[in-house]
Scaffold this motif. Structure first.
Motif, PDB file in Angstrom:
ATOM      1  N   PHE A   1       0.849  -1.187   0.000  1.00  0.00           N
ATOM      2  CA  PHE A   1       0.000   0.000   0.000  1.00  0.00           C
ATOM      3  C   PHE A   1       0.887   1.239   0.000  1.00  0.00           C
ATOM      4  O   PHE A   1       1.984   1.222   0.538  1.00  0.00           O
TER       5      PHE A   1
ATOM      6  N   LYS B   1      -6.402  -5.184   3.420  1.00  0.00           N
ATOM      7  CA  LYS B   1      -6.812  -3.783   3.405  1.00  0.00           C
ATOM      8  C   LYS B   1      -7.261  -3.359   4.801  1.00  0.00           C
ATOM      9  O   LYS B   1      -7.003  -2.234   5.230  1.00  0.00           O
TER      10      LYS B   1
ATOM     11  N   GLU C   1      -4.143   9.306   2.694  1.00  0.00           N
ATOM     12  CA  GLU C   1      -4.828   8.467   1.712  1.00  0.00           C
ATOM     13  C   GLU C   1      -4.006   7.193   1.593  1.00  0.00           C
ATOM     14  O   GLU C   1      -2.795   7.251   1.411  1.00  0.00           O
TER      15      GLU C   1
ATOM     16  N   ARG D   1      -3.708   3.574  -0.423  1.00  0.00           N
ATOM     17  CA  ARG D   1      -4.199   2.851  -1.601  1.00  0.00           C
ATOM     18  C   ARG D   1      -3.301   1.662  -1.915  1.00  0.00           C
ATOM     19  O   ARG D   1      -2.085   1.757  -1.777  1.00  0.00           O
TER      20      ARG D   1
END
Length: 124
Positions: A3, A87, A113, A115
């Motif tokens: 990530f 996640k 953020e 991702r």
């Protein structure tokens, strides 16, 4: 799963203000926990946008724009490349990050953020 965590810039960051010693100490503790968990692959703090450029290609033309850039809420102050099993785990570490970061910033606000990368086995 890998990530990328992108830490949003603030007006203070863009003005070149360096975090105080308390924030640096707390961030070092959080980072050490990531290292011990085997989750931190890479990370760093960026310089303010006044030190950067934007390169754009549109309609067959290149345009290079020197910083600083006005839209502070869209700018990135730093990043981390992290590795987690899921996640859900990435979200939990992201929550911990903003809880450490926010109380020590002016305005008591922090946003990141997080991702996932496109991994080769997830393509196709």
């Amino acid at each position: 799963m890998r990530f990328m965590m992108l830490v949003k810039a603030t007006k203070d960051f863009e003005a070149g203000a360096w975090p105080d010693e308390k924030l640096l100490t707390e961030m070092a503790k959080w980072t050490e926990e990531l290292v011990k968990a085997g989750a931190r692959l890479e990370g760093g703090r960026l310089q303010p946008s006044s030190k950067g450029v934007r390169v754009r290609y549109a309609d067959g033309k290149l345009k290079v724009t020197d910083g600083p850039f006005a839209e502070t809420k869209e700018l990135i102050a730093g990043y981390a490349i992290l590795q987690f099993a899921s996640k859900t785990e990435a979200i939990e570490w992201s929550k911990r990050f903003v809880q450490v970061d926010a109380p020590l910033r002016l305005g008591s606000e922090s946003e990141c953020e997080t991702r996932p990368f496109v991994e080769s086995e997830s393509c196709g």
